[in-house]
Design a protein around this motif. Structure first.
Motif, PDB file in Angstrom:
ATOM      1  N   GLY A 111       2.221   2.884  -2.469  1.00  0.00           N
ATOM      2  CA  GLY A 111       2.091   3.855  -3.650  1.00  0.00           C
ATOM      3  C   GLY A 111       1.983   5.065  -3.275  1.00  0.00           C
ATOM      4  O   GLY A 111       1.369   5.560  -2.307  1.00  0.00           O
ATOM      5  N   LEU A 112       2.124   6.065  -4.309  1.00  0.00           N
ATOM      6  CA  LEU A 112       1.827   7.575  -4.260  1.00  0.00           C
ATOM      7  C   LEU A 112       0.351   8.093  -4.124  1.00  0.00           C
ATOM      8  O   LEU A 112      -0.077   8.939  -3.436  1.00  0.00           O
TER       9      LEU A 112
ATOM     10  N   ARG B  66       9.113   2.432  -5.636  1.00  0.00           N
ATOM     11  CA  ARG B  66       9.839   2.292  -6.723  1.00  0.00           C
ATOM     12  C   ARG B  66       9.121   1.085  -7.638  1.00  0.00           C
ATOM     13  O   ARG B  66       9.677   0.478  -8.363  1.00  0.00           O
TER      14      ARG B  66
ATOM     15  N   PRO C 276      -5.393  -3.795  -2.044  1.00  0.00           N
ATOM     16  CA  PRO C 276      -6.806  -3.170  -1.731  1.00  0.00           C
ATOM     17  C   PRO C 276      -7.645  -2.698  -2.385  1.00  0.00           C
ATOM     18  O   PRO C 276      -8.775  -2.626  -2.387  1.00  0.00           O
ATOM     19  N   ASP C 277      -6.905  -1.794  -3.618  1.00  0.00           N
ATOM     20  CA  ASP C 277      -7.691  -1.237  -4.573  1.00  0.00           C
ATOM     21  C   ASP C 277      -8.548  -2.093  -5.206  1.00  0.00           C
ATOM     22  O   ASP C 277      -9.797  -1.469  -5.764  1.00  0.00           O
TER      23      ASP C 277
ATOM     24  N   ILE D  72       0.766  -1.201  -0.076  1.00  0.00           N
ATOM     25  CA  ILE D  72      -0.158  -0.170  -0.148  1.00  0.00           C
ATOM     26  C   ILE D  72       1.058   1.277   0.010  1.00  0.00           C
ATOM     27  O   ILE D  72       0.426   2.225   0.440  1.00  0.00           O
TER      28      ILE D  72
ATOM     29  N   LYS E 147      -4.012   5.881   0.680  1.00  0.00           N
ATOM     30  CA  LYS E 147      -5.168   5.708  -0.234  1.00  0.00           C
ATOM     31  C   LYS E 147      -6.083   4.284   0.715  1.00  0.00           C
ATOM     32  O   LYS E 147      -7.180   3.965   0.735  1.00  0.00           O
TER      33      LYS E 147
HETATM   34  P1  UTP Z   1      -1.170   1.714  -8.465  1.00  0.00           P
HETATM   35  O1  UTP Z   1      -0.469   1.619  -9.459  1.00  0.00           O
HETATM   36  O2  UTP Z   1      -2.455   1.752  -8.176  1.00  0.00           O
HETATM   37  O3  UTP Z   1      -0.192   3.189  -7.891  1.00  0.00           O
HETATM   38  O4  UTP Z   1      -0.288   0.640  -7.321  1.00  0.00           O
HETATM   39  P2  UTP Z   1      -0.509   4.186  -6.561  1.00  0.00           P
HETATM   40  O5  UTP Z   1       0.468   4.925  -6.151  1.00  0.00           O
HETATM   41  O6  UTP Z   1      -1.309   3.221  -5.546  1.00  0.00           O
HETATM   42  O7  UTP Z   1      -1.563   5.068  -7.078  1.00  0.00           O
HETATM   43  P3  UTP Z   1      -1.787   6.173  -8.347  1.00  0.00           P
HETATM   44  O8  UTP Z   1      -1.508   5.467  -9.582  1.00  0.00           O
HETATM   45  O9  UTP Z   1      -0.487   6.845  -8.185  1.00  0.00           O
HETATM   46  O10 UTP Z   1      -3.087   6.887  -8.266  1.00  0.00           O
HETATM   47  C1  UTP Z   1      -0.848  -0.824  -7.036  1.00  0.00           C
HETATM   48  C2  UTP Z   1      -0.892  -1.022  -5.840  1.00  0.00           C
HETATM   49  O11 UTP Z   1       0.802  -1.384  -5.424  1.00  0.00           O
HETATM   50  C3  UTP Z   1       1.240  -0.340  -4.424  1.00  0.00           C
HETATM   51  C4  UTP Z   1      -0.010   0.510  -4.276  1.00  0.00           C
HETATM   52  O12 UTP Z   1      -0.056   1.301  -3.033  1.00  0.00           O
HETATM   53  C5  UTP Z   1      -1.090  -0.125  -4.733  1.00  0.00           C
HETATM   54  O13 UTP Z   1      -1.672  -1.115  -3.393  1.00  0.00           O
HETATM   55  N1  UTP Z   1       2.445   0.130  -4.652  1.00  0.00           N
HETATM   56  C6  UTP Z   1       2.816   0.690  -5.756  1.00  0.00           C
HETATM   57  C7  UTP Z   1       3.519  -0.096  -3.596  1.00  0.00           C
HETATM   58  O14 UTP Z   1       3.187  -0.608  -2.384  1.00  0.00           O
HETATM   59  N2  UTP Z   1       4.618   0.581  -4.062  1.00  0.00           N
HETATM   60  C8  UTP Z   1       5.123   1.175  -5.032  1.00  0.00           C
HETATM   61  O15 UTP Z   1       6.150   1.549  -5.206  1.00  0.00           O
HETATM   62  C9  UTP Z   1       3.817   1.087  -5.969  1.00  0.00           C
END
Ligand code: UTP
Length: 285
Positions: A12-13, A107, A130-131, A10, A26
């Motif tokens: 990601g940005l 990354r 989770p998304d 979880i 998120k």
């Molecule tokens: P997403 O591709 O949906 O990216 O990552 P994100 O950052 O959550 O959302 P956007 O695209 O910027 O809006 C898919 C899953 O992988 C995790 C995210 O948290 C999400 O659960 N993830 C992604 C990581 O844990 N680390 C990362 O470096 C990238």
């Protein structure tokens, strides 16, 4: 062997949910009153997962705190006789052992999963994003576990998608080998429409053979300059069997606002009062 551990990345940005993700992870955004991470951990528990490794980014400690005991709150609920709410709070924090791993820089999903290797060890493990919200009994992950029991190796969740979204998805090249089960020949992350090998998209549930870690260790960046889990899974083809499971259930991509709205409407539809409130509101449009 039983799949005992799940990785829930979880970190990601969450750019598609700006501005709220400036300060709220998120994973804590709610569908009605329940955050995404709660659904993911509840699904893990339902599937017999014993330990969940949450891969968080620095500053996301609020997500792990969600699964800790909140003594004051629980005491207040007990004092007020709210046994229903009390049981709900206890159930989620006792469901699964939660461990957190910090990804200091986003990354890529592959990089995030690799960081959980110290928790997983050399055993087949699950990944839950989770998304990707999926409503079904048996749960989507449970359906993948069943395919794993029958075919071994790794299993990815799949769903047919419309042409216009293919260039933004991980796409599967596969041939059917059973009801809702496909043998995977290749995977391609975000292909141009003309290069796409089909319309089956990867959805965020996986049962993965630990050989995937060996390919993640190389740390090679793929599409978007990120370390992609898709590339590492594709690299195991030929070493371990790889199947795709076209799971049953309603799916919403709550990683973007429209999908989050659909998720909320889906939840509302199963509650008589909320359903009526939605119908009344639409009637006024
Ligand atoms: P997403 O591709 O949906 O990216 O990552 P994100 O950052 O959550 O959302 P956007 O695209 O910027 O809006 C898919 C899953 O992988 C995790 C995210 O948290 C999400 O659960 N993830 C992604 C990581 O844990 N680390 C990362 O470096 C990238």
């Amino acid at each position: 062997m039983k799949v005992r551990k799940a990785v829930i990345p979880i970190a990601g940005l969450g750019t598609r949910f700006l501005p709220v993700t400036r300060s709220v992870p998120k994973a804590l955004l709610p569908v009605l009153s329940t955050p995404l991470i709660h659904y993911a951990v509840a699904e893990a528990a339902e599937c017999g997962i014993e330990t969940a490794a949450l891969v968080i980014s620095p500053g996301m400690e609020g997500v792990t705190a969600y699964f800790e005991s909140h003594h004051g709150l629980e005491q207040a609920l007990a004092d007020r006789g709210r046994d229903d709410l009390l049981a709900q709070q206890r159930a989620i924090r006792e469901a699964v052992e939660i461990v957190s791993v910090v990804q200091s820089e986003a990354r890529g999903l592959g990089h995030a999963v690799h960081l959980a290797k110290s928790v997983v060890g050399r055993e087949t493990f699950a990944v839950i994003l989770p998304d990707d919200m999926i409503w079904n009994r048996p749960a989507a992950l449970q359906q993948l576990m069943q395919v794993h029991r029958e075919h071994g190796g790794s299993v990815i969740a799949a769903r047919a998608v419309a042409e216009e979204v293919i260039p933004s998805k991980g796409i599967i090249d596969a041939k059917p080998i059973g009801e809702r089960v496909h043998q995977v020949r290749g995977l391609v992350e975000k292909p141009a429409l003309e290069d796409a090998p089909g319309n089956l998209s990867i959805i965020g549930r996986y049962v993965l053979h630990p050989a995937v870690f060996d390919h993640l260790a190389a740390g090679k960046a793929g599409a978007g300059g990120e370390i992609q889990i898709t590339d590492a899974i594709a690299a195991t083809i030929g070493e371990v069997p790889l199947s795709a499971c076209e799971f049953e259930g309603y799916h919403a991509d709550a990683g973007e606002p429209q999908g989050m709205l659909l998720a909320a409407l889906h939840e509302a539809a199963s509650d008589r009062e909320l359903r009526q409130a939605v119908l009344d509101a639409i009637g006024d449009w």
